[in-house]
Design a protein around this motif. Structure first.
Motif, PDB file in Angstrom:
ATOM      1  N   ILE A 283       0.850  -1.198   0.000  1.00  0.00           N
ATOM      2  CA  ILE A 283       0.000   0.000   0.000  1.00  0.00           C
ATOM      3  C   ILE A 283       0.887   1.251   0.000  1.00  0.00           C
ATOM      4  CG2 ILE A 283      -1.742   1.278   1.304  1.00  0.00           C
ATOM      5  CD1 ILE A 283      -2.725  -1.393   2.407  1.00  0.00           C
ATOM      6  N   LYS A 284       0.575   2.212  -0.874  1.00  0.00           N
ATOM      7  CA  LYS A 284       1.400   3.417  -0.991  1.00  0.00           C
ATOM      8  C   LYS A 284       0.575   4.558  -1.584  1.00  0.00           C
ATOM      9  CE  LYS A 284       3.069   2.388  -5.649  1.00  0.00           C
ATOM     10  NZ  LYS A 284       4.256   2.207  -6.520  1.00  0.00           N
ATOM     11  N   PHE A 285       1.177   5.791  -1.547  1.00  0.00           N
ATOM     12  CA  PHE A 285       0.567   6.918  -2.233  1.00  0.00           C
ATOM     13  C   PHE A 285       0.762   6.764  -3.740  1.00  0.00           C
ATOM     14  CE2 PHE A 285       1.462   8.947   1.940  1.00  0.00           C
ATOM     15  CZ  PHE A 285       0.166   9.350   2.239  1.00  0.00           C
ATOM     16  N   PRO A 322       5.135  20.331  -1.287  1.00  0.00           N
ATOM     17  CA  PRO A 322       5.030  19.194  -2.200  1.00  0.00           C
ATOM     18  C   PRO A 322       6.229  18.269  -2.165  1.00  0.00           C
ATOM     19  CG  PRO A 322       5.660  21.137  -3.409  1.00  0.00           C
ATOM     20  CD  PRO A 322       5.455  21.597  -2.003  1.00  0.00           C
ATOM     21  N   GLY A 323       7.237  18.580  -1.356  1.00  0.00           N
ATOM     22  CA  GLY A 323       8.446  17.764  -1.340  1.00  0.00           C
ATOM     23  C   GLY A 323       8.255  16.406  -0.708  1.00  0.00           C
ATOM     24  N   ASN A 324       7.191  16.232   0.050  1.00  0.00           N
ATOM     25  CA  ASN A 324       6.940  14.941   0.717  1.00  0.00           C
ATOM     26  C   ASN A 324       5.471  14.571   0.538  1.00  0.00           C
ATOM     27  OD1 ASN A 324       6.561  12.799   2.587  1.00  0.00           O
ATOM     28  ND2 ASN A 324       8.351  13.499   3.736  1.00  0.00           N
ATOM     29  N   LEU A 325       5.218  13.380   0.061  1.00  0.00           N
ATOM     30  CA  LEU A 325       3.839  12.971  -0.213  1.00  0.00           C
ATOM     31  C   LEU A 325       2.991  12.866   1.048  1.00  0.00           C
ATOM     32  CD1 LEU A 325       4.358  10.208  -2.939  1.00  0.00           C
ATOM     33  CD2 LEU A 325       3.474  12.515  -3.250  1.00  0.00           C
ATOM     34  N   VAL A 326       3.646  12.770   2.197  1.00  0.00           N
ATOM     35  CA  VAL A 326       2.878  12.684   3.445  1.00  0.00           C
ATOM     36  C   VAL A 326       2.165  13.994   3.730  1.00  0.00           C
ATOM     37  CG1 VAL A 326       3.051  12.303   5.942  1.00  0.00           C
ATOM     38  CG2 VAL A 326       4.399  10.922   4.368  1.00  0.00           C
ATOM     39  N   ASN A 327       2.704  15.079   3.233  1.00  0.00           N
ATOM     40  CA  ASN A 327       2.093  16.393   3.443  1.00  0.00           C
ATOM     41  C   ASN A 327       0.834  16.533   2.574  1.00  0.00           C
ATOM     42  OD1 ASN A 327       4.179  17.185   5.182  1.00  0.00           O
ATOM     43  ND2 ASN A 327       5.450  17.839   3.448  1.00  0.00           N
ATOM     44  N   GLY A 328      -0.194  17.116   3.132  1.00  0.00           N
ATOM     45  CA  GLY A 328      -1.399  17.402   2.376  1.00  0.00           C
ATOM     46  C   GLY A 328      -2.197  16.153   2.024  1.00  0.00           C
ATOM     47  N   ARG A 329      -2.942  16.269   0.936  1.00  0.00           N
ATOM     48  CA  ARG A 329      -3.802  15.168   0.489  1.00  0.00           C
ATOM     49  C   ARG A 329      -3.230  14.549  -0.775  1.00  0.00           C
ATOM     50  NH1 ARG A 329      -9.770  17.152  -0.303  1.00  0.00           N
ATOM     51  NH2 ARG A 329      -9.896  14.992  -1.039  1.00  0.00           N
ATOM     52  N   HIS A 330      -3.291  13.208  -0.863  1.00  0.00           N
ATOM     53  CA  HIS A 330      -2.840  12.481  -2.041  1.00  0.00           C
ATOM     54  C   HIS A 330      -3.653  11.192  -2.153  1.00  0.00           C
ATOM     55  CE1 HIS A 330       0.642  15.081  -2.722  1.00  0.00           C
ATOM     56  NE2 HIS A 330       0.805  15.064  -1.397  1.00  0.00           N
ATOM     57  N   MET A 331      -3.839  10.732  -3.355  1.00  0.00           N
ATOM     58  CA  MET A 331      -4.519   9.468  -3.575  1.00  0.00           C
ATOM     59  C   MET A 331      -3.615   8.303  -3.207  1.00  0.00           C
ATOM     60  SD  MET A 331      -6.670   9.968  -7.115  1.00  0.00           S
ATOM     61  CE  MET A 331      -5.345  10.778  -8.007  1.00  0.00           C
ATOM     62  N   THR A 332      -4.232   7.205  -2.788  1.00  0.00           N
ATOM     63  CA  THR A 332      -3.480   5.982  -2.496  1.00  0.00           C
ATOM     64  C   THR A 332      -3.914   4.895  -3.474  1.00  0.00           C
ATOM     65  OG1 THR A 332      -5.132   5.173  -0.931  1.00  0.00           O
ATOM     66  CG2 THR A 332      -3.360   6.568  -0.045  1.00  0.00           C
ATOM     67  N   ASN A 333      -3.025   3.936  -3.671  1.00  0.00           N
ATOM     68  CA  ASN A 333      -3.380   2.863  -4.608  1.00  0.00           C
ATOM     69  C   ASN A 333      -4.506   1.974  -4.072  1.00  0.00           C
ATOM     70  OD1 ASN A 333      -1.799   1.750  -2.596  1.00  0.00           O
ATOM     71  ND2 ASN A 333      -0.522   0.535  -3.996  1.00  0.00           N
ATOM     72  N   ILE A 334      -4.582   1.829  -2.744  1.00  0.00           N
ATOM     73  CA  ILE A 334      -5.646   0.997  -2.177  1.00  0.00           C
ATOM     74  C   ILE A 334      -7.003   1.693  -2.289  1.00  0.00           C
ATOM     75  CG2 ILE A 334      -5.290   1.869   0.179  1.00  0.00           C
ATOM     76  CD1 ILE A 334      -6.274  -1.720  -0.752  1.00  0.00           C
ATOM     77  N   GLY A 335      -7.015   3.026  -2.069  1.00  0.00           N
ATOM     78  CA  GLY A 335      -8.259   3.786  -2.201  1.00  0.00           C
ATOM     79  C   GLY A 335      -8.728   3.828  -3.640  1.00  0.00           C
ATOM     80  N   THR A 336      -7.787   3.971  -4.579  1.00  0.00           N
ATOM     81  CA  THR A 336      -8.146   3.989  -5.997  1.00  0.00           C
ATOM     82  C   THR A 336      -8.665   2.621  -6.435  1.00  0.00           C
ATOM     83  OG1 THR A 336      -6.383   5.609  -6.333  1.00  0.00           O
ATOM     84  CG2 THR A 336      -7.325   4.576  -8.293  1.00  0.00           C
TER      85      THR A 336
END
Length: 423
Positions: A283-285, A322-336
């Motif tokens: 599981i990842k962003f 934007p330098g780190n995907l943990v910051n803010g909101r991003h889609m994940t492969n499991i959610g998609t």
């Protein structure tokens, strides 16, 4: 009396005597004409009560449709009480009709008394059914076990009716019959325990419609899982899906837990509730490369575009680094993947989307993260249902790698050998 039958039959005898009838000829002519008049009178009475009087009442009820009157119509309460009037006429006429035939008079009177009891029982049964229907339709009694009280009342009433009929046949007092029951009750229950339990269970099953012939039931205690083929006083025969036969005691159905699949078969769908275990380490962003690849999937085109725009707008408004995907909101492969599964299921013509429909995550375990499919298939037959479920999971299992996800699987012997060889 409403009708003076004594005067009518006295006039009949006088008329026959004046016309030259005497002796045995008078007796048989009197009986024949009396029977004919009785049959005609009963026919006219039933016609007037059922076709005219009750017919008018039914039309008024159907037109106005009040709840309590509709219940009386549905359970034929008026027809049942009309039979009591017929029984009254029959009982009143017999003493004058068979006045010259003592033996026939005796048996006819017994028949009339039994008919009166049965007519009253039939009327009370219809009235109780209507009364329970009316009470269950009201908010006050909607959640009360009214049917249980009705069953008890019917059992007591049937016992009283049986004792009355028995006392009429034996020409004894009902109290004498009840006293005799008390003396043999203990022995009777001991000898006929199973039939009694089966009879009570049959009454309950019939009254609350627990089991019918043709139902698919599952009784784990007795290893029964199949179609009910026969219901007897003491047993229920079940033909299991493996073509074996299981005999289940009737009383086990009302005293123990079992599952009846009839409601599912009569509903609009059959539930599919299965899950796929996803390996948690996969599981990842979603990075740009994965998003670009997923945009070629028709079911995800619009979703990815709209969601990506929403995420970019949110991150811009909140000045996310934007330098780190943990910051803010991003889609994940499991959610998609979960969204893809929903879109895929919505497009499946065999899935009823009007019933409960969801793809959800369950609690993560040592076997990974379960992604559960909880939907209802329009196909309810066992073979077709399993084919629909298999097609769905065939597709989803094959689609998992496209989201850079992995199915969790415990390592096998070959996996351990490959690991040793690599080391």
């Amino acid at each position: 009396m409403i009708i003076d039958f004594q005067t009518l039959f006295t006039q009949l005898r006088t008329l026959l005597t004046e016309n030259g009838f005497a002796g045995s000829g008078l007796k048989y002519a009197y009986l024949s004409i009396g029977l004919l008049c009785l049959v005609l009178f009963l026919f006219v009475t039933l016609f007037i009560t059922r076709q005219i009087f009750i017919g008018v009442i039914n039309k008024i009820i159907i037109k106005r449709k009040p709840q309590w009157q509709s219940a009386l119509l549905e359970f034929r309460v008026f027809r049942a009480f009309a039979l009591i009037f017929v029984a009254y006429i029959l009982y009143s006429v017999i003493p004058y009709l068979f006045i010259d035939f003592k033996k026939a008079h005796f048996y006819a009177l017994i028949f009339a008394k039994i008919y009166v009891v049965l007519a009253v029982m039939f009327a009370v049964n219809a009235f109780l059914n209507a009364l329970v229907s009316i009470m269950e339709s009201t908010r006050k009694y909607a959640d009360k076990p009214i049917r249980s009280y009705k069953q008890v009342a019917k059992i007591v009433f049937y016992i009283v009716g049986f004792v009355l009929i028995l006392s009429i046949i034996l020409n004894e007092s009902p109290l004498y019959i009840f006293g005799g029951f008390g003396a043999v009750t203990a022995v009777f229950i001991l000898v006929f325990r199973d039939p009694i339990l089966g009879f009570v269970a049959s009454v309950q099953m019939s009254a609350i419609d627990l089991v019918r012939v043709g139902d698919w039931i599952t009784v784990e205690k007795y290893g029964a899982d199949g179609e009910v083929t026969e219901i007897n006083l003491t047993t229920i025969k079940v033909r299991n899906w493996d073509k074996t036969v299981t005999i289940v005691p009737s009383y086990a159905i009302v005293s123990e837990s079992f599952k009846n699949w009839r409601a599912m078969e009569e509903s609009e769908g059959r539930r599919i509730k299965r899950h796929i275990n996803i390996k948690i380490s996969s599981i990842k962003f979603c990075d740009d490369e994965l998003i670009q690849r997923l945009q070629s999937i028709d079911f995800l085109k619009d979703y990815l575009k709209e969601t990506q725009q929403e995420i970019e707008r949110y991150n811009a408004e909140h000045t996310v680094n934007p330098g780190n995907l943990v910051n803010g909101r991003h889609m994940t492969n499991i959610g998609t993947f979960r969204v893809y599964a929903e879109k895929y299921l919505e497009s499946n013509p065999y899935i009823n989307t009007n019933l409960t429909f969801m793809v959800r995550q369950l609690q993560a375990t040592e076997n990974g993260l379960p992604v559960e499919i909880y939907v209802f298939s329009k196909e309810k037959g066992l073979k077709k249902f399993e084919e629909v479920a298999a097609d769905i999971f065939d597709h989803l299992l094959a689609a998992v790698p496209y989201f850079d996800l992995e199915i969790f699987q415990n390592p096998s012997g070959s996996d351990m050998r490959q690991l040793i060889q690599r080391s």
